[in-house]
Design a protein around this motif. Structure first.
Motif, short mmCIF file in Angstrom:
data_model
loop_
_atom_site.label_atom_id
_atom_site.label_comp_id
_atom_site.label_asym_id
_atom_site.label_seq_id
_atom_site.Cartn_x
_atom_site.Cartn_y
_atom_site.Cartn_z
N MET A 1 -23.75 -29.54 55.80
CA MET A 1 -22.00 -29.36 55.34
C MET A 1 -22.09 -28.06 54.51
N SER A 2 -23.06 -28.24 53.34
CA SER A 2 -22.69 -27.21 52.48
C SER A 2 -22.95 -25.67 52.78
N LEU A 20 -24.38 -30.49 42.15
CA LEU A 20 -25.94 -31.11 42.51
C LEU A 20 -26.85 -30.43 41.82
N LEU A 21 -26.81 -29.36 41.31
CA LEU A 21 -28.03 -28.73 40.38
C LEU A 21 -27.74 -29.43 39.00
N ALA A 29 -29.19 -29.68 47.68
CA ALA A 29 -28.49 -28.29 47.16
C ALA A 29 -28.88 -27.55 48.41
N ASP A 30 -27.93 -26.47 48.45
CA ASP A 30 -28.30 -25.19 49.41
C ASP A 30 -28.97 -24.22 49.04
N ALA A 35 -30.21 -19.06 46.31
CA ALA A 35 -31.24 -18.08 46.08
C ALA A 35 -30.61 -16.84 46.28
N GLU A 36 -29.81 -16.60 47.49
CA GLU A 36 -29.41 -15.24 48.12
C GLU A 36 -28.23 -14.90 46.98
N GLU A 37 -27.44 -15.80 46.57
CA GLU A 37 -26.20 -15.65 45.56
C GLU A 37 -26.83 -15.19 44.18
N ILE A 38 -27.98 -15.70 43.75
CA ILE A 38 -28.65 -15.28 42.42
C ILE A 38 -29.20 -13.92 42.68
#
Length: 146
Positions: A1-2, A20-21, A29-30, A35-38
């Motif tokens: 879903m995420s 979630l974090l 968590a997705d 990681a991609e966004e960071i």
């Protein structure tokens, strides 16, 4: 879903992931998209460095090559970009490692813009930056007329 929410409504996804974090629910968590966004955030900081350097280098080139057009606006732009760059570097000290690459990228862009704004051929300007990062950041540095 995420992952699906990530594509449909980024804002809702980001808020969900933060919750979630904070709750320690790492398995829900997705992680891949987080990681991609960071990583993208890091790239954004580097792009900001290059962008501000481009504006600063452009105005320093114009200052040097068009002394008859010097004015308070150009001077203010140079001073503000120096201050903004100093803040950006203070907030992101690890960017110091990419400054040489950023100068190369920014100077290439600055030459293109300087040619367009001054009407001079791009070959008028040195092929590589004639100034070091330390020089362009020095509040007392103002390139002499050519």
């Amino acid at each position: 879903m995420s992952a699906n929410l990530y594509d449909r409504d980024f804002y809702a996804w980001a808020n969900e992931q933060a919750g979630l974090l904070r709750a320690g629910k790492l398995t829900q968590a997705d992680i891949e998209h987080i990681a991609e966004e960071i990583e993208n955030m890091g790239k954004t900081e580097k792009r900001e460095l290059v962008s501000r350097l481009t504006v600063l280098l452009l105005h320093l080139l114009k200052w040097q090559y068009q002394p008859g057009h010097r004015g308070a606006s150009w001077q203010a732009t140079i001073r503000v970009q120096r201050r903004d760059l100093a803040r950006h570097m203070r907030d992101n000290p690890s960017l110091k490692a990419v400054v040489p690459e950023a100068i190369v990228d920014a100077y290439g862009d600055a030459i293109i813009e300087a040619g367009a704004e001054t009407g001079f051929p791009e070959s008028t300007f040195p092929a590589t930056s004639p100034w070091s990062f330390e020089q362009v950041m020095d509040e007392n540095f103002w390139p002499p007329s050519t």
